[in-house]
Design an enzyme around this catalytic site. Sequence first.
Site, PDB file in Angstrom:
ATOM      1  N   PHE A 294      -1.506  -5.142  10.231  1.00 17.52           N
ATOM      2  CA  PHE A 294      -2.549  -5.370   9.153  1.00 17.52           C
ATOM      3  C   PHE A 294      -2.398  -6.758   8.591  1.00 17.52           C
ATOM      4  O   PHE A 294      -3.135  -7.116   7.819  1.00 17.52           O
ATOM      5  CB  PHE A 294      -2.248  -4.363   7.926  1.00 17.52           C
ATOM      6  CG  PHE A 294      -2.213  -2.885   8.287  1.00 17.52           C
ATOM      7  CD1 PHE A 294      -3.388  -2.368   9.037  1.00 17.52           C
ATOM      8  CD2 PHE A 294      -1.338  -1.899   7.784  1.00 17.52           C
ATOM      9  CE1 PHE A 294      -3.371  -1.128   9.613  1.00 17.52           C
ATOM     10  CE2 PHE A 294      -1.410  -0.787   8.273  1.00 17.52           C
ATOM     11  CZ  PHE A 294      -2.426  -0.257   9.108  1.00 17.52           C
TER      12      PHE A 294
ATOM     13  N   GLU B  15       0.889  -1.122  -0.024  1.00 17.03           N
ATOM     14  CA  GLU B  15      -0.073  -0.135  -0.038  1.00 17.03           C
ATOM     15  C   GLU B  15       0.849   1.198  -0.102  1.00 17.03           C
ATOM     16  O   GLU B  15       1.766   1.402   0.869  1.00 17.03           O
ATOM     17  CB  GLU B  15      -0.949   0.092   1.269  1.00 17.03           C
ATOM     18  CG  GLU B  15      -2.012  -1.124   1.080  1.00 17.03           C
ATOM     19  CD  GLU B  15      -2.612  -1.751   2.382  1.00 17.03           C
ATOM     20  OE1 GLU B  15      -2.247  -0.954   3.554  1.00 17.03           O
ATOM     21  OE2 GLU B  15      -3.275  -2.558   2.434  1.00 17.03           O
TER      22      GLU B  15
ATOM     23  N   PHE C 213       2.899  -5.051  10.851  1.00 18.16           N
ATOM     24  CA  PHE C 213       2.482  -6.336  11.254  1.00 18.16           C
ATOM     25  C   PHE C 213       0.929  -6.304  11.849  1.00 18.16           C
ATOM     26  O   PHE C 213       0.060  -7.170  11.752  1.00 18.16           O
ATOM     27  CB  PHE C 213       3.018  -6.525  12.703  1.00 18.16           C
ATOM     28  CG  PHE C 213       3.439  -7.917  12.897  1.00 18.16           C
ATOM     29  CD1 PHE C 213       4.813  -8.167  12.617  1.00 18.16           C
ATOM     30  CD2 PHE C 213       2.665  -8.811  13.239  1.00 18.16           C
ATOM     31  CE1 PHE C 213       5.419  -9.607  12.703  1.00 18.16           C
ATOM     32  CE2 PHE C 213       2.963 -10.092  12.995  1.00 18.16           C
ATOM     33  CZ  PHE C 213       4.212 -10.431  13.040  1.00 18.16           C
TER      34      PHE C 213
ATOM     35  N   GLU D  65      -5.615  -6.566   1.949  1.00 19.27           N
ATOM     36  CA  GLU D  65      -4.377  -7.323   2.332  1.00 19.27           C
ATOM     37  C   GLU D  65      -4.620  -8.725   2.099  1.00 19.27           C
ATOM     38  O   GLU D  65      -3.779  -9.464   1.787  1.00 19.27           O
ATOM     39  CB  GLU D  65      -4.034  -7.108   3.941  1.00 19.27           C
ATOM     40  CG  GLU D  65      -3.609  -5.868   4.159  1.00 19.27           C
ATOM     41  CD  GLU D  65      -4.582  -4.590   4.235  1.00 19.27           C
ATOM     42  OE1 GLU D  65      -5.723  -4.972   4.457  1.00 19.27           O
ATOM     43  OE2 GLU D  65      -4.207  -3.374   4.836  1.00 19.27           O
TER      44      GLU D  65
ATOM     45  N   LEU E 167      -6.705  -1.488  -0.734  1.00 18.87           N
ATOM     46  CA  LEU E 167      -6.609  -1.931   0.910  1.00 18.87           C
ATOM     47  C   LEU E 167      -7.309  -3.252   0.883  1.00 18.87           C
ATOM     48  O   LEU E 167      -8.207  -3.446   1.473  1.00 18.87           O
ATOM     49  CB  LEU E 167      -7.116  -0.958   1.692  1.00 18.87           C
ATOM     50  CG  LEU E 167      -6.495   0.680   1.312  1.00 18.87           C
ATOM     51  CD1 LEU E 167      -7.236   1.521   2.676  1.00 18.87           C
ATOM     52  CD2 LEU E 167      -4.985   0.735   1.194  1.00 18.87           C
TER      53      LEU E 167
ATOM     54  N   HIS F 189      -2.085  -0.635  16.357  1.00 18.95           N
ATOM     55  CA  HIS F 189      -0.831  -0.371  15.539  1.00 18.95           C
ATOM     56  C   HIS F 189       0.369  -0.786  16.128  1.00 18.95           C
ATOM     57  O   HIS F 189       1.430  -0.566  15.447  1.00 18.95           O
ATOM     58  CB  HIS F 189      -0.731   1.165  14.900  1.00 18.95           C
ATOM     59  CG  HIS F 189      -1.907   1.581  14.208  1.00 18.95           C
ATOM     60  ND1 HIS F 189      -3.272   1.541  14.266  1.00 18.95           N
ATOM     61  CD2 HIS F 189      -1.637   1.638  12.473  1.00 18.95           C
ATOM     62  CE1 HIS F 189      -3.747   2.053  13.102  1.00 18.95           C
ATOM     63  NE2 HIS F 189      -2.925   1.905  12.236  1.00 18.95           N
TER      64      HIS F 189
END
Lengths: 328, 336
Positions: free
Chosen positions: A90, A36, A88, A65, A63, A133
């Site tokens: 995502f 991305e 990581f 994944e 987007l 995140h």
Amino acid sequence: MTQTAEQTRNITLTQALNEAMREEMRRDERVFIMGEDIQSGVYGASAGLAQEFGYERVRDCPLSENAFMGAAVGAAAVGMRPIVESAFCFMWVAMDSLVSQASKMRYMFGGQVDLPIVYRASLYYGGSMAAHHSDRSYPLFMHIPGFKVVFASNSYDGKGLMKTAIRDNDPVLFCEDRTILGARGEVPEDDYAIPLGVADVKREGTDVTIVAIGGMVPRALEAADTLAQEGISAEVLDPRTLVPLDRQAILDSVAKTGRLVTVDMAHKTCSAASEIAAIVAMEGFWSLQAPVQRLGTANVHIPFSTALEPLCYPTAETIADAARATLE
Amino acid sequence: MELTREAMLELYRTMATIRHFEERGIPETGQRRMSASVHSSAGQEAVPTGICAHLTDDDYIGSTHRGHGHCIAKGVDPKAMMAELFGRATGPNKGKGGSMHIADMSKGMLGTNGVVAASVPLAVGAGLTSKLRHNNQRVAVAFFGDGGANQGVLHESMNLASVWKLPVIFCCENNQYAESTPVEYALSASHVADRAVAYNMPGIHVDGMDVFAVYDAAGQAVARAKAGEGPTLLECLTYRYYGHTVFDNPLSYRTREEEEHWRNRDPLKLFRETVVPQGEISAEELDQIDREAENLMEEAIRFADSSPMPQPSELYEDVYVDYPVELLKRGSNMEI
């Protein structure tokens, strides 16, 4: 390592990774990169690659994944060598493609396929990014047969390991620790690659072994400096790859020092540090003069507030304390 | 689309081989207690047959848990497949995959798959490779069912293939039940093919019991893919004759009348009823093909039964391309 100033450059880990990808893409046209926002190089390591290699080989993805991490598996199975850039946090939405497909396909198919894929996984912990995140869940991929897991702690290792990862014919999870991506180090001009499964002693010592990975390595080195002022000689060993793991180097170091501190930024339970502690308990028990100390992130989700987050991770101070505890 | 006599006979041979593989092989698997999880595609033969008739070994397919038909239509050796079902070392996967993971990379067969719709992105990756390296001249077909139609990864993959204009055919084998859940309950649209509009690709809905209808529609999709115009969603309405697995009694969720309706539209029967009156192919020729398929299955069962089981040392083979077994064992005093 002896290098003259003319032969090396002082560059960041991000730049080292960029160089490794650039050189491998020049060397092998089957190598391409997908992820991305990589054409614009927003997050650094892919900067400038689209300008040199074009948008076909530096491929921005919607987007999605699970789809593009799975497409990497399909592409690798039929002859390409994809690099997938992600973070990581995502990867959770792509776990079927990663776990049920990428890791298992070679075995399930009786060895019919090579899957030369590098999944680049950024770890954003330590930046007030809160729980979604800040994941550092690479031990999960140690648990799953089929993945190799690489974790560079400096620019030199980063470039050499990335080149090996791209040339490897198994899926590789390449951890990119954002707490150290900006750190500079000497990198040779010449082509070189670092084999997987070979640990590196970052500092020699005789009293206690500190096994640390990624962003924990500079903290362990700082702890070793502090300990040296107290007359304690700490050896800092960086496995550099968790799968394969250089078990012998760890056992050899513990045989020399008789003490082990193992440091990880994953949650303590079932961490890389836990696996290393188990190996030493099983195979290095008679070398040990004190209980193993295992450090890791507190078994909580990562809080947002700067008053709380730093409490989660091992620091140079807690590493030094753990080393002292082995000497009590 | 015009078919030669030989090509028509080949369509029938493929359907007959699939039918006999399912009818003969699955009960044999059960007797050997190899696995409870074997899924018969009997009734659905026309779909893989009509599509794969356009493909060569250079093209790719991704398959499903109900994938024996896809394998046979793509050219995988039924004898080796039977050996795989029996867990033998002579299977294409050396006995490590079984029914739900049969793969043959030499045939572009990227695996049957134990996770619903999970092979769809794999086919997209093969399609991407075709675009990057083969000027779209290799086509990738992603097979999935009406259950898979509701998986998120399918929708992500259709979008991806459309945005990148990849030579991919998304083939929905709508057999009307996801295990026991009827498609009318689970699908928001009237047809799976209706969803193509959201991904800016043609959506074609055909009678999946009619191999000629499937063949014609697939021909259009293959031509579009090779012309670089991108993917197609092709929905084939079909029916599975048996339960989801051998343990499933389908009469707990559908009626005998419904089953009889669809068996009256049997793809092999329909083929005969279409072709024989045209005069070029005789019923006896088709009977002969059926007998040959039956004999092939007897041969396959003998081959599988006489094949060796994998050696225990195989346990640690092929986890990685290269990796010391001692490290995999994770402990010098551990045997496993």
